[in-house]
Design an enzyme around this catalytic site. Structure first.
Site: not given
Ligand code: AMP
Length: 418
Positions: A36, A220, A376, A399
Protein backbone atom coordinates in the site's frame (compact mmCIF):
# COMPACT_ATOMS: atom_id res chain seq x y z
CA UNK A 1 -13.31 16.79 -13.25
CA UNK A 2 -9.73 17.80 -12.51
CA UNK A 3 -7.14 15.17 -13.54
CA UNK A 4 -3.92 14.70 -11.63
CA UNK A 5 -1.94 14.07 -14.83
CA UNK A 6 -2.23 17.63 -16.07
CA UNK A 7 -2.28 19.44 -12.73
CA UNK A 8 0.77 21.40 -11.68
CA UNK A 9 1.28 21.24 -7.91
CA UNK A 10 4.04 23.87 -7.88
CA UNK A 11 3.75 26.00 -4.75
CA UNK A 12 0.66 24.14 -3.57
CA UNK A 13 0.01 22.43 -0.25
CA UNK A 14 -1.71 19.19 -1.05
CA UNK A 15 -3.57 17.04 1.45
CA UNK A 16 -3.56 13.44 0.24
CA UNK A 17 -5.75 10.67 1.63
CA UNK A 18 -3.60 7.58 1.28
CA UNK A 19 -4.19 4.04 2.48
CA UNK A 20 -1.35 3.33 4.89
CA UNK A 21 -3.37 0.75 6.76
CA UNK A 22 -0.47 -1.68 6.46
CA UNK A 23 0.13 -4.88 8.40
CA UNK A 24 2.83 -4.72 11.09
CA UNK A 25 5.04 -7.56 12.27
CA UNK A 26 3.73 -8.38 15.77
CA UNK A 27 7.22 -8.88 17.21
CA UNK A 28 9.34 -6.20 15.55
CA UNK A 29 6.59 -3.65 14.80
CA UNK A 30 7.99 -3.32 11.28
CA UNK A 31 5.79 -3.05 8.21
CA UNK A 32 5.41 -6.63 6.97
CA UNK A 33 3.82 -5.78 3.60
CA UNK A 34 4.48 -2.37 2.07
CA UNK A 35 2.30 -2.84 -1.04
CA UNK A 36 0.00 0.00 0.00
CA UNK A 37 2.89 2.37 0.65
CA UNK A 38 4.32 1.61 -2.78
CA UNK A 39 0.86 2.12 -4.25
CA UNK A 40 0.77 5.72 -3.02
CA UNK A 41 4.24 6.67 -4.27
CA UNK A 42 3.45 7.86 -7.81
CA UNK A 43 1.05 10.49 -6.44
CA UNK A 44 3.43 11.63 -3.69
CA UNK A 45 6.32 11.80 -6.15
CA UNK A 46 4.34 13.89 -8.64
CA UNK A 47 3.45 16.45 -5.94
CA UNK A 48 7.04 16.72 -4.72
CA UNK A 49 8.61 16.76 -8.18
CA UNK A 50 6.19 19.46 -9.33
CA UNK A 51 7.41 21.58 -6.42
CA UNK A 52 4.46 21.20 -4.06
CA UNK A 53 4.24 20.04 -0.44
CA UNK A 54 2.42 16.84 0.53
CA UNK A 55 0.40 16.37 3.69
CA UNK A 56 -0.36 12.67 3.99
CA UNK A 57 -3.28 11.36 6.01
CA UNK A 58 -4.45 7.82 6.63
CA UNK A 59 -6.07 5.50 9.11
CA UNK A 60 -4.46 2.38 10.54
CA UNK A 61 -6.33 -0.43 12.24
CA UNK A 62 -9.28 0.19 14.51
CA UNK A 63 -8.10 2.36 17.40
CA UNK A 64 -10.70 3.02 20.07
CA UNK A 65 -9.06 5.96 21.82
CA UNK A 66 -6.76 8.93 21.29
CA UNK A 67 -3.85 8.32 21.33
CA UNK A 68 -3.43 4.58 20.90
CA UNK A 69 0.32 3.86 20.40
CA UNK A 70 -0.34 0.39 18.96
CA UNK A 71 -1.96 2.11 15.97
CA UNK A 72 0.37 5.08 15.65
CA UNK A 73 1.44 5.89 12.11
CA UNK A 74 4.79 6.94 13.56
CA UNK A 75 5.73 3.27 13.34
CA UNK A 76 5.61 3.29 9.57
CA UNK A 77 7.80 6.35 8.98
CA UNK A 78 10.91 4.21 8.23
CA UNK A 79 8.93 2.22 5.67
CA UNK A 80 7.81 5.41 3.90
CA UNK A 81 11.29 6.90 4.08
CA UNK A 82 12.67 3.79 2.42
CA UNK A 83 11.12 5.18 -0.78
CA UNK A 84 11.05 8.93 -0.16
CA UNK A 85 14.53 9.34 1.37
CA UNK A 86 15.85 9.19 4.93
CA UNK A 87 14.68 12.09 7.09
CA UNK A 88 12.12 13.17 4.52
CA UNK A 89 9.02 12.75 6.66
CA UNK A 90 7.79 15.27 9.22
CA UNK A 91 5.20 13.98 11.65
CA UNK A 92 2.19 15.65 13.26
CA UNK A 93 1.34 13.90 16.54
CA UNK A 94 -2.21 15.22 16.46
CA UNK A 95 -3.95 15.20 13.10
CA UNK A 96 -6.54 17.74 14.23
CA UNK A 97 -3.97 20.24 15.51
CA UNK A 98 -1.36 20.36 12.81
CA UNK A 99 -1.96 23.99 11.75
CA UNK A 100 1.49 25.26 12.62
CA UNK A 101 3.32 22.35 11.02
CA UNK A 102 1.19 22.53 7.89
CA UNK A 103 1.75 26.28 7.63
CA UNK A 104 5.52 25.88 8.02
CA UNK A 105 5.74 23.12 5.43
CA UNK A 106 7.91 24.08 2.48
CA UNK A 107 7.71 23.00 -1.13
CA UNK A 108 9.23 19.57 -1.61
CA UNK A 109 8.48 18.54 1.98
CA UNK A 110 6.20 15.81 3.31
CA UNK A 111 4.15 15.92 6.50
CA UNK A 112 2.47 12.77 7.78
CA UNK A 113 -0.53 13.23 10.06
CA UNK A 114 -1.15 10.84 12.95
CA UNK A 115 -3.84 8.16 12.52
CA UNK A 116 -7.12 9.85 11.59
CA UNK A 117 -9.14 7.25 13.45
CA UNK A 118 -7.76 8.43 16.77
CA UNK A 119 -10.74 10.76 16.35
CA UNK A 120 -14.21 9.20 16.25
CA UNK A 121 -15.11 12.07 13.92
CA UNK A 122 -13.18 10.40 11.10
CA UNK A 123 -15.66 7.53 10.75
CA UNK A 124 -18.59 9.33 12.37
CA UNK A 125 -19.31 6.27 14.52
CA UNK A 126 -19.96 7.05 18.22
CA UNK A 127 -17.65 5.26 20.64
CA UNK A 128 -18.47 3.73 24.01
CA UNK A 129 -22.16 3.43 23.21
CA UNK A 130 -23.86 0.37 21.77
CA UNK A 131 -25.96 0.54 18.61
CA UNK A 132 -29.05 -0.73 20.44
CA UNK A 133 -28.76 2.01 23.10
CA UNK A 134 -31.68 4.47 22.65
CA UNK A 135 -29.16 7.33 22.87
CA UNK A 136 -27.08 5.98 19.95
CA UNK A 137 -28.86 7.83 17.13
CA UNK A 138 -28.59 11.18 18.93
CA UNK A 139 -24.92 10.56 19.62
CA UNK A 140 -24.42 9.74 15.95
CA UNK A 141 -26.14 12.95 14.84
CA UNK A 142 -24.03 15.03 17.22
CA UNK A 143 -20.89 13.33 15.96
CA UNK A 144 -21.84 13.95 12.31
CA UNK A 145 -21.84 17.68 12.99
CA UNK A 146 -18.42 17.35 14.59
CA UNK A 147 -17.29 15.25 11.62
CA UNK A 148 -17.94 18.17 9.29
CA UNK A 149 -15.82 20.39 11.54
CA UNK A 150 -13.05 17.80 11.65
CA UNK A 151 -13.10 17.54 7.85
CA UNK A 152 -12.93 21.33 7.54
CA UNK A 153 -9.94 21.37 9.86
CA UNK A 154 -8.10 18.85 7.71
CA UNK A 155 -9.03 20.82 4.60
CA UNK A 156 -7.69 24.05 6.14
CA UNK A 157 -4.12 22.70 5.99
CA UNK A 158 -4.06 22.64 2.20
CA UNK A 159 -4.93 24.23 -1.15
CA UNK A 160 -5.69 20.99 -2.93
CA UNK A 161 -7.25 17.65 -1.94
CA UNK A 162 -6.21 14.37 -3.54
CA UNK A 163 -7.89 11.07 -2.71
CA UNK A 164 -5.70 8.07 -3.46
CA UNK A 165 -7.10 5.60 -0.92
CA UNK A 166 -9.22 3.22 -2.93
CA UNK A 167 -9.58 0.74 -0.03
CA UNK A 168 -11.73 3.24 1.90
CA UNK A 169 -13.55 4.82 -1.05
CA UNK A 170 -16.75 2.98 -0.12
CA UNK A 171 -16.89 4.78 3.24
CA UNK A 172 -18.29 8.24 3.81
CA UNK A 173 -15.60 9.31 6.24
CA UNK A 174 -14.23 12.78 6.99
CA UNK A 175 -11.03 12.24 5.01
CA UNK A 176 -12.48 10.15 2.19
CA UNK A 177 -15.58 12.13 1.27
CA UNK A 178 -16.70 14.96 3.60
CA UNK A 179 -13.45 16.89 3.18
CA UNK A 180 -14.11 17.21 -0.56
CA UNK A 181 -16.93 19.69 0.19
CA UNK A 182 -14.28 22.22 1.16
CA UNK A 183 -12.63 22.24 -2.26
CA UNK A 184 -14.00 23.41 -5.59
CA UNK A 185 -13.90 21.18 -8.68
CA UNK A 186 -10.51 22.35 -9.85
CA UNK A 187 -8.87 21.74 -6.46
CA UNK A 188 -9.84 18.13 -5.81
CA UNK A 189 -8.91 15.04 -7.75
CA UNK A 190 -8.08 11.35 -7.60
CA UNK A 191 -4.50 10.20 -7.25
CA UNK A 192 -2.86 7.82 -9.70
CA UNK A 193 -3.80 4.72 -7.73
CA UNK A 194 -7.54 5.40 -7.65
CA UNK A 195 -7.38 6.32 -11.33
CA UNK A 196 -5.82 2.95 -12.12
CA UNK A 197 -8.42 1.12 -10.02
CA UNK A 198 -11.31 2.90 -11.72
CA UNK A 199 -9.83 2.34 -15.15
CA UNK A 200 -9.48 -1.40 -14.53
CA UNK A 201 -12.95 -1.80 -13.10
CA UNK A 202 -14.65 0.36 -15.71
CA UNK A 203 -12.90 -1.64 -18.40
CA UNK A 204 -14.40 -4.83 -17.00
CA UNK A 205 -17.84 -3.35 -16.39
CA UNK A 206 -18.21 -1.40 -19.62
CA UNK A 207 -15.82 -2.68 -22.25
CA UNK A 208 -15.40 -6.37 -21.51
CA UNK A 209 -14.51 -8.54 -24.48
CA UNK A 210 -16.30 -11.88 -24.71
CA UNK A 211 -16.00 -14.52 -23.48
CA UNK A 212 -16.13 -12.80 -20.10
CA UNK A 213 -15.71 -15.12 -17.12
CA UNK A 214 -16.34 -14.25 -13.49
CA UNK A 215 -14.75 -16.54 -10.92
CA UNK A 216 -16.40 -16.21 -7.53
CA UNK A 217 -15.08 -18.04 -4.51
CA UNK A 218 -14.63 -17.52 -0.81
CA UNK A 219 -16.72 -18.45 2.12
CA UNK A 220 -20.22 -17.14 1.66
CA UNK A 221 -22.78 -16.53 -1.06
CA UNK A 222 -24.33 -13.75 1.02
CA UNK A 223 -21.17 -11.60 0.73
CA UNK A 224 -21.06 -11.89 -3.05
CA UNK A 225 -24.72 -11.99 -4.02
CA UNK A 226 -24.95 -8.38 -5.22
CA UNK A 227 -21.80 -8.66 -7.32
CA UNK A 228 -23.01 -11.90 -8.84
CA UNK A 229 -26.35 -10.29 -9.69
CA UNK A 230 -24.70 -7.33 -11.38
CA UNK A 231 -22.25 -9.53 -13.27
CA UNK A 232 -24.99 -11.83 -14.58
CA UNK A 233 -25.91 -9.01 -16.97
CA UNK A 234 -22.38 -8.94 -18.32
CA UNK A 235 -20.62 -12.31 -18.25
CA UNK A 236 -20.88 -15.41 -20.39
CA UNK A 237 -19.44 -17.74 -17.72
CA UNK A 238 -19.82 -17.74 -13.96
CA UNK A 239 -17.44 -20.10 -12.20
CA UNK A 240 -18.30 -20.80 -8.58
CA UNK A 241 -15.84 -22.28 -6.10
CA UNK A 242 -14.89 -22.14 -2.43
CA UNK A 243 -17.24 -22.56 0.49
CA UNK A 244 -20.17 -20.95 -1.32
CA UNK A 245 -20.26 -23.94 -3.68
CA UNK A 246 -22.09 -26.02 -1.15
CA UNK A 247 -25.09 -23.75 -0.76
CA UNK A 248 -25.61 -24.22 -4.50
CA UNK A 249 -24.97 -27.96 -4.39
CA UNK A 250 -27.44 -28.43 -1.55
CA UNK A 251 -30.00 -26.25 -3.36
CA UNK A 252 -29.62 -28.64 -6.30
CA UNK A 253 -30.31 -31.62 -4.04
CA UNK A 254 -26.71 -32.82 -3.58
CA UNK A 255 -25.19 -34.39 -0.45
CA UNK A 256 -22.76 -31.98 1.18
CA UNK A 257 -21.75 -33.75 4.42
CA UNK A 258 -20.68 -31.13 6.94
CA UNK A 259 -19.45 -28.63 4.34
CA UNK A 260 -20.09 -24.93 4.83
CA UNK A 261 -23.67 -24.08 3.92
CA UNK A 262 -25.93 -21.08 4.35
CA UNK A 263 -29.25 -22.81 4.93
CA UNK A 264 -31.15 -19.52 4.66
CA UNK A 265 -29.65 -18.85 1.23
CA UNK A 266 -30.78 -22.02 -0.55
CA UNK A 267 -33.64 -20.26 -2.32
CA UNK A 268 -31.31 -17.44 -3.25
CA UNK A 269 -28.89 -19.93 -4.80
CA UNK A 270 -31.75 -21.40 -6.85
CA UNK A 271 -32.77 -17.90 -7.94
CA UNK A 272 -29.24 -17.15 -9.13
CA UNK A 273 -29.16 -20.36 -11.14
CA UNK A 274 -32.56 -19.58 -12.66
CA UNK A 275 -31.61 -16.01 -13.49
CA UNK A 276 -28.36 -17.17 -15.09
CA UNK A 277 -30.31 -19.62 -17.25
CA UNK A 278 -32.69 -16.89 -18.39
CA UNK A 279 -29.79 -14.65 -19.30
CA UNK A 280 -27.90 -17.39 -21.09
CA UNK A 281 -25.01 -17.32 -18.60
CA UNK A 282 -23.23 -20.62 -18.14
CA UNK A 283 -22.79 -21.41 -14.44
CA UNK A 284 -19.92 -23.78 -13.79
CA UNK A 285 -19.89 -25.44 -10.40
CA UNK A 286 -17.16 -27.82 -9.22
CA UNK A 287 -17.83 -31.47 -9.96
CA UNK A 288 -15.40 -32.95 -7.45
CA UNK A 289 -13.83 -31.88 -4.17
CA UNK A 290 -11.08 -32.58 -1.68
CA UNK A 291 -12.81 -33.35 1.61
CA UNK A 292 -11.49 -33.23 5.16
CA UNK A 293 -12.65 -35.00 8.30
CA UNK A 294 -12.13 -31.78 10.26
CA UNK A 295 -11.32 -28.12 9.63
CA UNK A 296 -7.62 -28.55 10.26
CA UNK A 297 -4.36 -28.30 8.34
CA UNK A 298 -3.56 -31.91 9.31
CA UNK A 299 -7.00 -33.35 8.65
CA UNK A 300 -7.43 -36.67 6.87
CA UNK A 301 -8.60 -36.15 3.31
CA UNK A 302 -10.45 -37.91 0.51
CA UNK A 303 -11.82 -36.95 -2.88
CA UNK A 304 -15.44 -37.35 -3.87
CA UNK A 305 -17.99 -35.99 -6.30
CA UNK A 306 -18.98 -32.59 -5.01
CA UNK A 307 -22.59 -33.68 -4.58
CA UNK A 308 -21.69 -36.93 -2.85
CA UNK A 309 -19.70 -35.66 0.12
CA UNK A 310 -19.56 -38.48 2.69
CA UNK A 311 -21.32 -37.87 6.00
CA UNK A 312 -19.03 -36.25 8.54
CA UNK A 313 -16.68 -34.86 5.85
CA UNK A 314 -16.44 -31.30 4.54
CA UNK A 315 -15.30 -30.07 1.14
CA UNK A 316 -12.34 -27.71 1.54
CA UNK A 317 -10.96 -27.50 -2.01
CA UNK A 318 -11.88 -28.22 -5.60
CA UNK A 319 -10.34 -31.45 -6.98
CA UNK A 320 -8.66 -32.33 -10.29
CA UNK A 321 -11.64 -32.67 -12.62
CA UNK A 322 -13.05 -29.32 -11.51
CA UNK A 323 -9.61 -27.72 -11.83
CA UNK A 324 -9.32 -28.96 -15.41
CA UNK A 325 -12.80 -27.71 -16.38
CA UNK A 326 -12.22 -24.32 -14.75
CA UNK A 327 -8.77 -23.96 -16.38
CA UNK A 328 -10.18 -24.64 -19.86
CA UNK A 329 -12.80 -21.94 -19.49
CA UNK A 330 -10.43 -19.40 -17.97
CA UNK A 331 -7.62 -19.72 -20.50
CA UNK A 332 -10.11 -19.33 -23.36
CA UNK A 333 -11.64 -16.16 -21.90
CA UNK A 334 -10.92 -12.63 -23.09
CA UNK A 335 -11.99 -10.94 -19.84
CA UNK A 336 -11.68 -12.45 -16.36
CA UNK A 337 -12.60 -11.16 -12.96
CA UNK A 338 -11.65 -13.23 -9.92
CA UNK A 339 -12.78 -12.69 -6.36
CA UNK A 340 -12.39 -15.27 -3.60
CA UNK A 341 -10.34 -18.46 -3.21
CA UNK A 342 -11.44 -21.88 -4.46
CA UNK A 343 -10.72 -23.54 -1.13
CA UNK A 344 -9.16 -23.08 2.28
CA UNK A 345 -5.92 -22.02 0.60
CA UNK A 346 -4.38 -20.93 3.91
CA UNK A 347 -3.82 -24.67 4.58
CA UNK A 348 -1.40 -26.35 2.16
CA UNK A 349 -3.55 -29.45 1.78
CA UNK A 350 -6.40 -27.33 0.41
CA UNK A 351 -4.45 -24.74 -1.60
CA UNK A 352 -4.05 -26.61 -4.88
CA UNK A 353 -7.31 -25.48 -6.49
CA UNK A 354 -6.72 -21.82 -5.74
CA UNK A 355 -3.11 -21.98 -7.01
CA UNK A 356 -4.23 -23.69 -10.20
CA UNK A 357 -6.79 -20.95 -10.81
CA UNK A 358 -4.18 -18.26 -10.15
CA UNK A 359 -1.96 -19.85 -12.80
CA UNK A 360 -4.85 -20.21 -15.24
CA UNK A 361 -5.67 -16.50 -14.82
CA UNK A 362 -2.01 -15.67 -15.54
CA UNK A 363 -2.13 -17.89 -18.63
CA UNK A 364 -5.29 -16.17 -19.85
CA UNK A 365 -3.46 -12.85 -19.45
CA UNK A 366 -0.55 -14.14 -21.51
CA UNK A 367 -3.12 -15.14 -24.16
CA UNK A 368 -4.26 -11.53 -24.33
CA UNK A 369 -7.14 -11.47 -21.86
CA UNK A 370 -7.78 -8.56 -19.49
CA UNK A 371 -7.75 -10.00 -15.99
CA UNK A 372 -8.76 -8.27 -12.78
CA UNK A 373 -8.17 -9.78 -9.36
CA UNK A 374 -9.69 -8.37 -6.20
CA UNK A 375 -10.53 -9.25 -2.64
CA UNK A 376 -7.90 -9.78 0.03
CA UNK A 377 -7.72 -13.55 -0.30
CA UNK A 378 -7.47 -13.87 -4.06
CA UNK A 379 -4.83 -11.15 -4.01
CA UNK A 380 -2.95 -13.12 -1.33
CA UNK A 381 -3.22 -16.22 -3.51
CA UNK A 382 -1.84 -14.35 -6.53
CA UNK A 383 1.03 -13.00 -4.42
CA UNK A 384 1.72 -16.40 -2.86
CA UNK A 385 2.11 -17.81 -6.37
CA UNK A 386 4.26 -14.82 -7.39
CA UNK A 387 1.90 -13.96 -10.24
CA UNK A 388 1.04 -10.33 -9.45
CA UNK A 389 2.92 -9.07 -12.50
CA UNK A 390 1.43 -11.77 -14.72
CA UNK A 391 -2.17 -10.55 -14.46
CA UNK A 392 -3.62 -7.30 -15.80
CA UNK A 393 -4.63 -5.67 -12.54
CA UNK A 394 -4.63 -6.53 -8.85
CA UNK A 395 -7.07 -4.33 -6.95
CA UNK A 396 -6.03 -2.87 -3.59
CA UNK A 397 -9.58 -2.56 -2.30
CA UNK A 398 -11.54 -5.65 -1.28
CA UNK A 399 -14.81 -4.15 -0.03
CA UNK A 400 -14.55 -1.08 -2.24
CA UNK A 401 -14.00 -3.18 -5.33
CA UNK A 402 -16.95 -5.44 -4.55
CA UNK A 403 -19.24 -2.46 -4.02
CA UNK A 404 -18.09 -0.82 -7.25
CA UNK A 405 -18.65 -4.06 -9.12
CA UNK A 406 -22.12 -4.24 -7.56
CA UNK A 407 -22.84 -1.00 -9.40
CA UNK A 408 -22.99 1.06 -6.20
CA UNK A 409 -21.98 4.71 -6.01
CA UNK A 410 -18.97 4.91 -3.67
CA UNK A 411 -18.98 8.07 -1.48
CA UNK A 412 -15.25 8.64 -1.97
CA UNK A 413 -15.64 8.45 -5.74
CA UNK A 414 -18.81 10.52 -5.96
CA UNK A 415 -17.23 13.24 -3.77
CA UNK A 416 -14.80 13.96 -6.59
CA UNK A 417 -16.37 12.63 -9.76
CA UNK A 418 -19.92 13.71 -8.94
P1 AMP B 1 -14.05 -14.45 1.41
O1 AMP B 1 -13.49 -13.47 2.38
O2 AMP B 1 -15.54 -14.52 1.40
O3 AMP B 1 -13.47 -14.29 0.03
O4 AMP B 1 -13.65 -15.87 1.95
C1 AMP B 1 -12.34 -16.28 2.05
C2 AMP B 1 -12.25 -17.44 2.98
O5 AMP B 1 -13.04 -18.49 2.52
C3 AMP B 1 -10.86 -17.96 3.13
O6 AMP B 1 -10.39 -17.72 4.42
C4 AMP B 1 -11.01 -19.45 2.85
O7 AMP B 1 -10.30 -20.25 3.79
C5 AMP B 1 -12.49 -19.68 3.00
N1 AMP B 1 -12.95 -20.84 2.23
C6 AMP B 1 -12.72 -21.09 0.94
N2 AMP B 1 -13.23 -22.27 0.59
C7 AMP B 1 -13.80 -22.79 1.68
C8 AMP B 1 -14.51 -24.01 1.96
N3 AMP B 1 -14.72 -24.93 1.00
N4 AMP B 1 -14.95 -24.20 3.21
C9 AMP B 1 -14.74 -23.29 4.17
N5 AMP B 1 -14.10 -22.12 3.97
C10 AMP B 1 -13.63 -21.88 2.74
Amino acid sequence: MQKIDNYNFKGKKVIVRVDFNVPLNKETGEVSDDTRIRGALPTIKKIIEDGGAAILMSHMGRPKQNPDPKFSLKQIIPAIEKYTGAGSIQFAEDCANADAQAAALKNGQILLLENLRFYAEEEGKPRGIEKDDPAYEDAKKALKAKQAEFAKKLASYADVYVNDAFGTAHRKHASTAVIADSFDESHKMFGFLINKELEAMDKVLNEARAPFTAIMGGAKVSDKINVINNLLDRVQNLIIGGGMTYTFIKALGGKIGSSLCEEDKLDLAKEILEKAKQKGVKVILPVDAVNADKFDANANTNVSKVNETPDGWMGLDIADESIKTFEDIIVNSKTVIWNGPMGVFEMDKFAKGTSAIAHAVAKATANGAFTLIGGGDSVAAINKNKLADKVSYVSTGGGAMLEYMEGKQLPGIVAIRG
